[in-house]
Design an enzyme around this catalytic site. Sequence first.
Site, mmCIF file in Angstrom:
data_model
loop_
_atom_site.group_PDB
_atom_site.id
_atom_site.type_symbol
_atom_site.label_atom_id
_atom_site.label_comp_id
_atom_site.label_asym_id
_atom_site.label_seq_id
_atom_site.Cartn_x
_atom_site.Cartn_y
_atom_site.Cartn_z
ATOM 1 N N SER A 105 0.814 -1.207 0.000
ATOM 2 C CA SER A 105 0.000 0.000 0.000
ATOM 3 C C SER A 105 0.853 1.265 0.000
ATOM 4 C CB SER A 105 -0.981 -0.042 1.169
ATOM 5 O OG SER A 105 -1.935 0.971 1.036
ATOM 6 N N ASP A 247 -2.776 6.198 -4.044
ATOM 7 C CA ASP A 247 -1.655 5.550 -3.361
ATOM 8 C C ASP A 247 -1.189 4.376 -4.252
ATOM 9 O OD1 ASP A 247 -3.665 3.691 -2.795
ATOM 10 O OD2 ASP A 247 -2.856 3.214 -0.824
ATOM 11 N N ASP A 249 -1.395 1.187 -4.432
ATOM 12 C CA ASP A 249 -2.318 0.122 -4.862
ATOM 13 C C ASP A 249 -3.703 0.699 -5.181
ATOM 14 O OD1 ASP A 249 -2.736 0.549 -2.068
ATOM 15 O OD2 ASP A 249 -3.809 -1.349 -1.935
ATOM 16 N N ASP A 251 -6.183 2.134 -3.786
ATOM 17 C CA ASP A 251 -7.458 1.992 -3.072
ATOM 18 C C ASP A 251 -7.833 3.311 -2.387
ATOM 19 O OD1 ASP A 251 -5.462 1.717 -1.159
ATOM 20 O OD2 ASP A 251 -6.408 0.037 -0.109
HETATM 21 MG MG MG Z 1 -3.566 1.376 -0.290
#
Ligand code: MG
Length: 459
Positions: A105, A247, A249, A251
């Site tokens: 992340s 960010d 990844d 999400d």
């Molecule tokens: Mg993330």
Amino acid sequence: MPEELIISISGMRGILGQNLTASIAADYGCAFGSYLLTRNPDKKRLCVCIGRDSRPSGQTLLSAVAAGLLSTGIDCIDIGIISTPGVSVMLRRLNCAGGVVITASHNPVQYNGIKLLLDNGIAPPPQSAEQIKKVFVEKKFSFASSVDCGRLSENKDAVNVHIEKVLANVDAGKIASKKYKVVLDSVNGAGAAEGKLLLLKLGCRTTAINDEPTGLFAHKPEPIAENLTGLCKRVLEEKADVGFALDPDADRLAVVDQTGRYIGEEYTLALAAKYILMKTKGPVATNLSTSRMIDDIAGDALVKVIRTPVGEANVANAMLENNCVIGGEGNGGVIDLRVCPVRNSMVAMAFILRYMAETGKTISELSSGIPSYFMIKDKIRMDTGDFKKIISKVRQFIADAKINNDDGCRLDFDDGWLHLRKSNTEPIVRIIIEAANRELAEKYLNVVRKAGEGFIVQP
Ligand code: MG
């Protein structure tokens, strides 16, 4: 001293080559595979899809986890570099028994992690997570015989499938008619391809920055104000209507207004919820650390807010149980169950653009239409065994608070709230405080600090 490998409900996270190695990742794949086999009474052939963010170590971990899963007789589909919500969407599209996301992340590049999802697209519930961890620690794996080992294949459809699913739930024509100018900062993470495709389909004129999925992050990857000065500047230079930051990844989403001002991740869910509740009335779910803005918005719409312990799986499960029309977390994570039950920056971008298009207002007008608060996030180093003592001290200072003990302790009072949680991995108590203004928030922070005196430990 080397850091310890963190194993939590949603998976493991560590530093490649130090506490997280290919053999650990392979064992984790074996453990996940062995667990999935226990949920397969009909002995069907199972399949897991694996995606990764753009970190250079991603291929190592993906191959290792896949090797572990294959050795338990489970087939694997490598869906390549993709956002976390993209994996959640694809695993259901491909009828997989589970999914794996290789990502750390918003953590720096030296970190990577392995995040597990079950067939419903959500992280395993605590009991299952414990079971997987036990199999991993005890190495009690269920290996397949040599003829029954799994097969590995590739699927390159994830970007298109994910974005089609997002577009199915938003009126793209209305947004496209506005021809918004957008600056998108993907921090060289996984979200560049999905983000650019979405904005293209929404008829936006996009300036994409840091859109090479190399994993060599162009700035510190957490989408907070201090890391997004480049984006803020670019929004102004381009005279853009809005700036979006993902960010690694993808999400989480942070928003920059047309004046180049970072408006804060708490506003991402607030703006998305404002839009959805304008269209559909229904409950909203969010965690206990999220801003009171959501209560104001839900209050105006006459719908209720369900507060859950921190962790997106808790929010997603509460959304499913209560038929919520939207949910998410204050760190820029918006969940729309129609797309997938994890936080999704693509959904958030689409909703915010739709809200702008529907109202004809600018982002700064829309954000200033939401009552604002001042939030402080802090921590104290202390023996977490003393957590209850601190709570009772804080409660002595703040009378008439409404108490919620579902995740640490949250106290709600007239002019604000505070949430205290102990870390599972460090001798730390996390403090989140929100009040009408900075002065008040600092007053409550001092109350907590005073209560914590005598319990503080030195690092
Ligand atoms: Mg993330």
